[in-house]
Design an enzyme around this catalytic site. Structure first.
Site, short mmCIF file in Angstrom:
data_model
loop_
_atom_site.label_atom_id
_atom_site.label_comp_id
_atom_site.label_asym_id
_atom_site.label_seq_id
_atom_site.Cartn_x
_atom_site.Cartn_y
_atom_site.Cartn_z
N ARG A 68 -2.51 -1.08 -6.31
CA ARG A 68 -3.58 -1.79 -7.01
C ARG A 68 -3.53 -1.56 -8.51
O ARG A 68 -4.10 -2.33 -9.27
CB ARG A 68 -4.94 -1.39 -6.44
CG ARG A 68 -5.25 -2.04 -5.11
CD ARG A 68 -6.57 -1.58 -4.55
NE ARG A 68 -6.50 -0.19 -4.14
CZ ARG A 68 -7.53 0.50 -3.68
NH1 ARG A 68 -8.71 -0.06 -3.60
NH2 ARG A 68 -7.39 1.76 -3.30
N ASP A 105 -3.25 -6.87 -5.46
CA ASP A 105 -4.49 -6.44 -4.80
C ASP A 105 -4.78 -7.38 -3.65
O ASP A 105 -4.57 -8.59 -3.76
CB ASP A 105 -5.64 -6.44 -5.81
CG ASP A 105 -6.89 -5.80 -5.26
OD1 ASP A 105 -7.58 -6.46 -4.45
OD2 ASP A 105 -7.18 -4.65 -5.61
N LEU A 106 -5.30 -6.82 -2.54
CA LEU A 106 -5.59 -7.66 -1.38
C LEU A 106 -6.58 -8.76 -1.67
O LEU A 106 -6.61 -9.79 -0.98
CB LEU A 106 -6.12 -6.78 -0.23
CG LEU A 106 -5.14 -5.78 0.37
CD1 LEU A 106 -5.85 -4.91 1.40
CD2 LEU A 106 -3.95 -6.49 1.00
N GLY A 134 -0.58 4.94 -0.29
CA GLY A 134 -1.40 5.48 0.79
C GLY A 134 -0.61 6.40 1.70
O GLY A 134 0.62 6.50 1.64
N ALA A 157 -1.29 -1.93 3.86
CA ALA A 157 -2.49 -1.81 3.02
C ALA A 157 -3.72 -2.40 3.71
O ALA A 157 -3.67 -3.48 4.29
CB ALA A 157 -2.27 -2.53 1.68
N LYS A 190 -10.51 -4.28 11.10
CA LYS A 190 -9.19 -4.37 11.72
C LYS A 190 -9.16 -5.44 12.80
O LYS A 190 -8.16 -6.15 12.96
CB LYS A 190 -8.80 -3.01 12.31
CG LYS A 190 -8.72 -1.89 11.30
CD LYS A 190 -7.76 -2.19 10.15
CE LYS A 190 -6.34 -1.89 10.48
NZ LYS A 190 -5.44 -2.00 9.29
N GLY A 208 0.79 -1.22 0.00
CA GLY A 208 0.00 0.00 0.00
C GLY A 208 0.82 1.27 0.00
O GLY A 208 0.52 2.23 0.72
#
Length: 201
Positions: free
Chosen positions: A33, A61-62, A11, A82, A158, A8
């Protein structure tokens, strides 16, 4: 020096995590991504004072296995930053929960398979203190938020992602090491044009 993957990197937190690694002389790569954001990542790092004028990015991508083995290959360490944070609340919480949990486990699995030494996962204080009565003693690694309480989809994602990470490590982690950080608030200068989402944590 070590080879480090920061997930990520486009970010707010990811870009700030890359900067001290570069300053310390580590070889750093990141995941995005879309590879169209690679130039943007380099500009963000330059805004932060780095001389990042070469490609750092891998497409991953996750929500998919694609790209992760290549991104992790040869790395000594992984900073898994990420996590889905949409500007608006999703119509269904699983839009955040599923990629957060599955993505975290995916990163751990490919890291284990690639011989990574340690993964550091960025979780949230929201995974710890929700639903507890006021107390004077510190929270520690045995404390978890009460997931039945009222909370945002982000906070729930989370909690579930971190629980999934520890479950994976207990059952399948092998020699991989994992550490988790649970920040309460993250502040600092913006390095790019995107305003970080303001989420309740």
């Amino acid at each position: 020096m070590s080879e480090v993957l920061v997930t990520g990197g486009s970010g707010f937190v990811g870009s700030h995590a890359i900067l001290p690694l570069l300053a310390a002389g580590h070889e750093v790569r990141t995941t995005v991504r879309s590879l169209t954001r690679d130039a943007e990542v380099c500009r963000m790092l330059q805004n932060g004072g780095a001389r990042a004028n070469h490609s750092l990015s891998f497409h991953a991508d996750l929500g998919s296995d694609a790209g992760w083995p290549e991104a992790v290959s040869g790395c000594d360490y992984v900073l898994h930053v990420a996590s889905p944070i949409p500007i608006r609340a999703p119509e269904h919480e699983d839009e955040m929960i599923v990629p957060a949990r599955e993505g975290t486990v995916r990163v751990l699995r490919v890291s284990r398979d690639a011989g990574v030494k340690r993964v550091v996962v960025t979780s949230s204080c929201g995974a710890i203190y929700y639903g507890h009565k006021p107390r004077n003693t510190p929270f520690d690694e045995t404390d978890w938020s009460v997931i039945d309480g009222e909370m945002s989809a982000y906070v729930k994602s989370k909690i579930i992602a971190e629980r999934g990470a520890w479950e994976f490590m207990a059952k399948e982690g092998g020699s991989l090491e994992m550490a988790v950080i649970n920040p309460a608030g993250i502040f600092g200068p913006m390095l790019g044009p995107d305003c970080p989402s303001l989420v309740k944590s």
